[in-house]
Design a protein around this motif. Structure first.
Motif, PDB file in Angstrom:
ATOM      1  N   TYR A   9       0.854  -1.200   0.000  1.00 37.10           N
ATOM      2  CA  TYR A   9       0.000   0.000   0.000  1.00 37.10           C
ATOM      3  C   TYR A   9       0.884   1.242   0.000  1.00 37.10           C
ATOM      4  O   TYR A   9       1.823   1.356   0.799  1.00 37.10           O
ATOM      5  N   ILE A  10       0.593   2.195  -0.896  1.00 41.72           N
ATOM      6  CA  ILE A  10       1.431   3.405  -1.001  1.00 41.72           C
ATOM      7  C   ILE A  10       0.607   4.687  -0.975  1.00 41.72           C
ATOM      8  O   ILE A  10       1.116   5.757  -1.294  1.00 41.72           O
ATOM      9  N   ASP A  11      -0.645   4.605  -0.574  1.00 42.38           N
ATOM     10  CA  ASP A  11      -1.538   5.767  -0.654  1.00 42.38           C
ATOM     11  C   ASP A  11      -1.417   6.643   0.592  1.00 42.38           C
ATOM     12  O   ASP A  11      -0.506   6.482   1.399  1.00 42.38           O
ATOM     13  N   ALA A  12      -2.359   7.557   0.756  1.00 38.44           N
ATOM     14  CA  ALA A  12      -2.337   8.557   1.830  1.00 38.44           C
ATOM     15  C   ALA A  12      -2.057   7.920   3.183  1.00 38.44           C
ATOM     16  O   ALA A  12      -2.641   6.899   3.539  1.00 38.44           O
ATOM     17  N   GLY A  13      -1.127   8.531   3.917  1.00 41.68           N
ATOM     18  CA  GLY A  13      -0.753   8.046   5.236  1.00 41.68           C
ATOM     19  C   GLY A  13       0.558   7.299   5.250  1.00 41.68           C
ATOM     20  O   GLY A  13       1.200   7.206   6.293  1.00 41.68           O
ATOM     21  N   THR A  14       0.977   6.744   4.096  1.00 43.39           N
ATOM     22  CA  THR A  14       2.256   6.040   4.069  1.00 43.39           C
ATOM     23  C   THR A  14       3.396   7.055   4.020  1.00 43.39           C
ATOM     24  O   THR A  14       3.229   8.176   3.552  1.00 43.39           O
ATOM     25  N   PHE A  15       4.562   6.634   4.500  1.00 39.18           N
ATOM     26  CA  PHE A  15       5.682   7.561   4.599  1.00 39.18           C
ATOM     27  C   PHE A  15       6.613   7.412   3.405  1.00 39.18           C
ATOM     28  O   PHE A  15       6.445   6.522   2.568  1.00 39.18           O
ATOM     29  N   ASP A  16       7.593   8.298   3.307  1.00 35.58           N
ATOM     30  CA  ASP A  16       8.441   8.305   2.117  1.00 35.58           C
ATOM     31  C   ASP A  16       9.438   7.160   2.081  1.00 35.58           C
ATOM     32  O   ASP A  16      10.205   7.043   1.126  1.00 35.58           O
ATOM     33  N   GLY A  17       9.441   6.299   3.075  1.00 34.48           N
ATOM     34  CA  GLY A  17      10.307   5.124   3.059  1.00 34.48           C
ATOM     35  C   GLY A  17       9.637   3.883   2.506  1.00 34.48           C
ATOM     36  O   GLY A  17      10.218   2.801   2.543  1.00 34.48           O
ATOM     37  N   THR A  18       8.423   4.034   1.959  1.00 37.34           N
ATOM     38  CA  THR A  18       7.695   2.870   1.449  1.00 37.34           C
ATOM     39  C   THR A  18       8.461   2.174   0.339  1.00 37.34           C
ATOM     40  O   THR A  18       8.486   0.940   0.256  1.00 37.34           O
ATOM     41  N   MET A  40      -3.003   1.435  -4.500  1.00 38.37           N
ATOM     42  CA  MET A  40      -3.659   2.619  -3.944  1.00 38.37           C
ATOM     43  C   MET A  40      -5.020   2.211  -3.378  1.00 38.37           C
ATOM     44  O   MET A  40      -5.519   1.112  -3.636  1.00 38.37           O
ATOM     45  N   ALA A  41      -5.630   3.147  -2.651  1.00 39.39           N
ATOM     46  CA  ALA A  41      -6.966   2.879  -2.105  1.00 39.39           C
ATOM     47  C   ALA A  41      -7.957   2.564  -3.219  1.00 39.39           C
ATOM     48  O   ALA A  41      -8.813   1.680  -3.078  1.00 39.39           O
ATOM     49  N   ASP A  42      -7.853   3.276  -4.340  1.00 40.24           N
ATOM     50  CA  ASP A  42      -8.786   3.029  -5.445  1.00 40.24           C
ATOM     51  C   ASP A  42      -8.662   1.616  -5.994  1.00 40.24           C
ATOM     52  O   ASP A  42      -9.644   1.034  -6.467  1.00 40.24           O
ATOM     53  N   ASP A  43      -7.435   1.055  -5.959  1.00 39.25           N
ATOM     54  CA  ASP A  43      -7.271  -0.335  -6.401  1.00 39.25           C
ATOM     55  C   ASP A  43      -8.073  -1.274  -5.508  1.00 39.25           C
ATOM     56  O   ASP A  43      -8.710  -2.216  -5.988  1.00 39.25           O
ATOM     57  N   LEU A  44      -8.029  -1.012  -4.209  1.00 43.41           N
ATOM     58  CA  LEU A  44      -8.776  -1.846  -3.270  1.00 43.41           C
ATOM     59  C   LEU A  44     -10.278  -1.673  -3.440  1.00 43.41           C
ATOM     60  O   LEU A  44     -11.056  -2.586  -3.154  1.00 43.41           O
ATOM     61  N   LYS A  45     -10.680  -0.519  -3.921  1.00 39.26           N
ATOM     62  CA  LYS A  45     -12.111  -0.247  -4.110  1.00 39.26           C
ATOM     63  C   LYS A  45     -12.628  -0.755  -5.450  1.00 39.26           C
ATOM     64  O   LYS A  45     -13.793  -1.146  -5.561  1.00 39.26           O
TER      65      LYS A  45
END
Length: 267
Positions: A9-18, A40-45
C-alpha cells in the motif's frame, strides 16, 4: 502461469520510506519469483482482480488515521477476506497499529489517537509511542524521536534467541491484557522496556496470518543515514545509525526469517 503477487500500500498516510520497504523485500526473494506491485486505495475499491494470486499484503509505516479514512468499510473487508482465505498481512509501525483490535497512541494527551480498528487481526491493544526507547521523547515525526531499539527474538521466529538493534520511530508495543490469545505468537520483545513487552507478533486469521512489527527491521545503517540527510541536526542523531551498524547482519537475518514466517521463498 501468473507469478504470486506481493502488494504494498502506497496511498495517503504512508511515509516516504515505502519504496525502501518494497526494495528490501525484493532483494531477499528468489529472483523473478514474485510480482511486486504498489497499490492505492482506489485499487482496493475498484480492481476486482487485485488479490488474484496475491500472497502478501504489506501495510507500511506512516499514519493510521489516513488509512482509516481511505479504507474503512469495503476495502478493509477485502483485505480481511484475502487474509482469511490464506493470505498474509505484514503491518509495519503504523501498519501494525492499524491491524490491532484497538489503538492507544499517546493516550491521555491532547493529541491522543485511540479507538477500535476494523481489521482487528491481532487481539491486542497497540500502545505507543514508546518514549522509554527515545530518552523520554514522544513521537513527533523528527529524528529526535527515533532510536535504535534493542529487541530479542523468541523461538517462534528464530531457532535460538537473537538480540539486535532495529530502527524505532513511533511504533507500538502489543498489549494482550492478562493472557496472549492462542491464535497469537510473540516473535520478539523490547529488551529496553520493563517487562520486555512484545515488539513483533503474528496471529492466525482464518487460513492466513497477520505479522505485525513495531520496529523497522527493513532499515539499515545506510538507509538511516540517508533518511537523516538534509536535517540540520544530523550530527546529533547519527548515533542511531551507528548503533544499527553494530548488529546489521543479525538485523537482516531476522528480517529474512520474518519473510520466511510469511511463507515467502528467499534467494
Amino acid at each position: 502461469m501468473p507469478k504470486p503477487k506481493i502488494l504494498t500500500y502506497i496511498d495517503a498516510g504512508t511515509f516516504d520510506g515505502t519504496s525502501r520497504v518494497m526494495r528490501t523485500i525484493a532483494q531477499q526473494l528468489l529472483p523473478a519469483a514474485y510480482e511486486i506491485r504498489a497499490v492505492m486505495a482506489d485499487d482496493l475499491k475498484q480492481d476486482a482482480t487485485l488479490f488474484d494470486d496475491a500472497v502478501l499484503f504489506v501495510m507500511p509505516g506512516g499514519a493510521d488515521l489516513p488509512f482509516c479514512e481511505a479504507l474503512n468499510g469495503a476495502p478493509n473487508q477485502r483485505i480481511r477476506r484475502f487474509v482469511e482465505e490464506g493470505g498474509v498481512y505484514l503491518g509495519i509501525c503504523a501498519g501494525a497499529y492499524y491491524a490491532c483490535r484497538e489503538i492507544a497512541f499517546h493516550a491521555g494527551t491532547d493529541g491522543a489517537i485511540c479507538g477500535a480498528r476494523e481489521l482487528s487481526f491481532v487481539d491486542a491493544v497497540a500502545v505507543g509511542s514508546l518514549p522509554q526507547l527515545t530518552g523520554g521523547v514522544a513521537y513527533d515525526a523528527t529524528p529526535r524521536s527515533a532510536a535504535a531499539a534493542e529487541i530479542r527474538t523468541t523461538d517462534s521466529l528464530t531457532a535460538a534467541p537473537v538480540t539486535l538493534y532495529a530502527h524505532y520511530h513511533g511504533g507500538c508495543r502489543f498489549d494482550f491484557g492478562n493472557a496472549t490469545s492462542q491464535a497469537a505468537q510473540i516473535l520478539a520483545v523490547y529488551t529496553g522496556i520493563a517487562g520486555a513487552p512484545p515488539a513483533l507478533v503474528s496471529s492466525r486469521v482464518g487460513k492466513g496470518s497477520a505479522i505485525l512489527t513495531g520496529i523497522h527491521l527493513e532499515m539499515s545503517e545506510r538507509e538511516c543515514k540517508d533518511a537523516l540527510c538534509g536535517h540540520s541536526d544530523m550530527a546529533a542523531h547519527v548515533h542511531v545509525c551507528h548503533k544499527l551498524a553494530e548488529t546489521g547482519k543479525a538485523r537482516l537475518e531476522v528480517f529474512r526469517q520474518l519473510l520466511v514466517h510469511a511463507g515467502l521463498a528467499l534467494r
